[in-house]
Design a protein around this motif. Sequence first.
Motif, PDB file in Angstrom:
ATOM      1  N   SER A   1       0.823  -1.205   0.000  1.00 39.48           N
ATOM      2  CA  SER A   1       0.000   0.000   0.000  1.00 39.48           C
ATOM      3  C   SER A   1       0.860   1.259   0.000  1.00 39.48           C
ATOM      4  O   SER A   1       0.610   2.207  -0.753  1.00 39.48           O
TER       5      SER A   1
ATOM      6  N   ARG B   1       0.940   4.323  -2.743  1.00 38.68           N
ATOM      7  CA  ARG B   1       0.411   5.635  -2.363  1.00 38.68           C
ATOM      8  C   ARG B   1       1.505   6.671  -2.144  1.00 38.68           C
ATOM      9  O   ARG B   1       1.259   7.871  -2.184  1.00 38.68           O
TER      10      ARG B   1
ATOM     11  N   GLY C   1       2.411  11.929  -0.106  1.00 38.51           N
ATOM     12  CA  GLY C   1       1.626  10.850  -0.671  1.00 38.51           C
ATOM     13  C   GLY C   1       0.759  11.341  -1.812  1.00 38.51           C
ATOM     14  O   GLY C   1       0.549  12.539  -1.993  1.00 38.51           O
TER      15      GLY C   1
ATOM     16  N   ALA D   1      -5.481  11.765  -1.783  1.00 40.05           N
ATOM     17  CA  ALA D   1      -6.611  10.844  -1.656  1.00 40.05           C
ATOM     18  C   ALA D   1      -7.912  11.633  -1.708  1.00 40.05           C
ATOM     19  O   ALA D   1      -8.087  12.603  -0.976  1.00 40.05           O
TER      20      ALA D   1
END
Length: 491
Positions: free
Chosen positions: A263, A267, A276, A279
């Motif tokens: 993950s 990301r 990152g 989102a």
Amino acid sequence: MSRISGSSTFEGVLIDWSLGQPVEPPRLPVDLLSKAQAAGELARRQRRQAMDAAYEAQLILRLAELTPDDDDPQPGSPGARTPGWSAADDDEASGVSEFFAGELALVLNRGRGTARHLHHRAQAWRENLPATYAALAAGDLDVARAGALADVLGHTRPELARAVEAMVLPEAVDLSVARLRARALELLAELDAAAAADQRREQAQRSADVFLQPGQDGMATLGAELSADEAAEAYAVIDQLARLAKADGDPRPIAAIRVELFSLLLRRPGGPAQPGVAAQLTITATLDSLAGTATTAGTVNGLAITAAHARELLTRIGALGLHAPDGGSLTFAITDADGRLLATTTVAELLRVATTGCAQHPGADCDCPVLGAPAATDRYQPTGRQQTFTKTRDRTCRMPNCGQRVGWADLDHVVPHACGGPTACTNLCCLCRSHHRLKTFAPGWRFVMEPDGTLHVTTPSGITRTTRPPGLRRPPPEPPPDQPDDDPPPF
């Protein structure tokens, strides 16, 4: 009453009458059958299935023949398809409209990928495997085995496919489906070793993709189809990093460490010191479930979670601490008990309306709505609030059986803006680029949307399918009309 081209008036009337009859498959009284009779009927049913599959293939090819590419946007013209956008483009038959798969999908009520597969399989049987198709139509070869041969030999040259077919078909019914597939591949490699291997590898590379599959208990699976060497290398990197973390004292099971590394690498591709990937998170729930007084399930970006999970997630990401994920956004989608989207909002807006209340009754505890659907605009381009509301309501392309996420979808005016259609959420829906082009350029399609977002799509061949926004419950059936009283009232 329509009459089929090339047929007499009597034949047309007879066909129209036949098509109007109810579908009533022949059935035996199962409870009265002996074991031998039940087994015999199962064998006969399998033969009927094979014959039906051959008949279905013939119908698909006929529908394709009646859907030519005469009206498709030509290369260089407005709306023309970009070459190479989809690997499925390579499989489309010459002379058939690029929008045929979309129409076939609605006729069959299946996904467009399934429709393409069935069309390609029908083409393979007709052009590459005529003996296989004849055996299928006679009920002598079952659908699974005929399909396996089409999968293996449908992409190769017709003369090579027929050579393999001649050798493998006589023994096909005596082999398992897996062994038949393997035998066909063996013979294909023997007759054309280098070309067969290269062809299969190229086909696999063209059809490879990244996929997201919803799971259970708040989980989901993210994966990708890679070449064997790339997949092995990627796994080795993740496994080595996980073993280093384990050796450094991480107490968790190594599998859990691998999952976290997978993950994080996706990301935060620049490394832990880099920001990152932003989102964009949407929390959908009823007000009662967020308050803890109901158990209606909510969703996170379209993946189903329980109300308790939603409250836990809100707490964990700091939503109750009033901030969005780093570099991303946080949208609240408020629905009623029937799943109808009422409003979309942000933390900042929630703070504002909670503080200021109603503009007409400052300081009062009134019933005036302070959040709702965005107002219509006179412009062609939807406002930012309209885009958020529509994408949150629809979540995916709204074409029946299409699951393309809104990140790759366009906001389309159901009634075109040039024809007087308003730029309002009641006239906007999400369509992926392929289905947006179909609606715009393919003749004979009809799209109608109700105020709650329910969309009705009718194909040029007259088939209508309906989609509702995810989470919107189907309305209850209307009660039967009151029956008149047979007895007259006394006078």
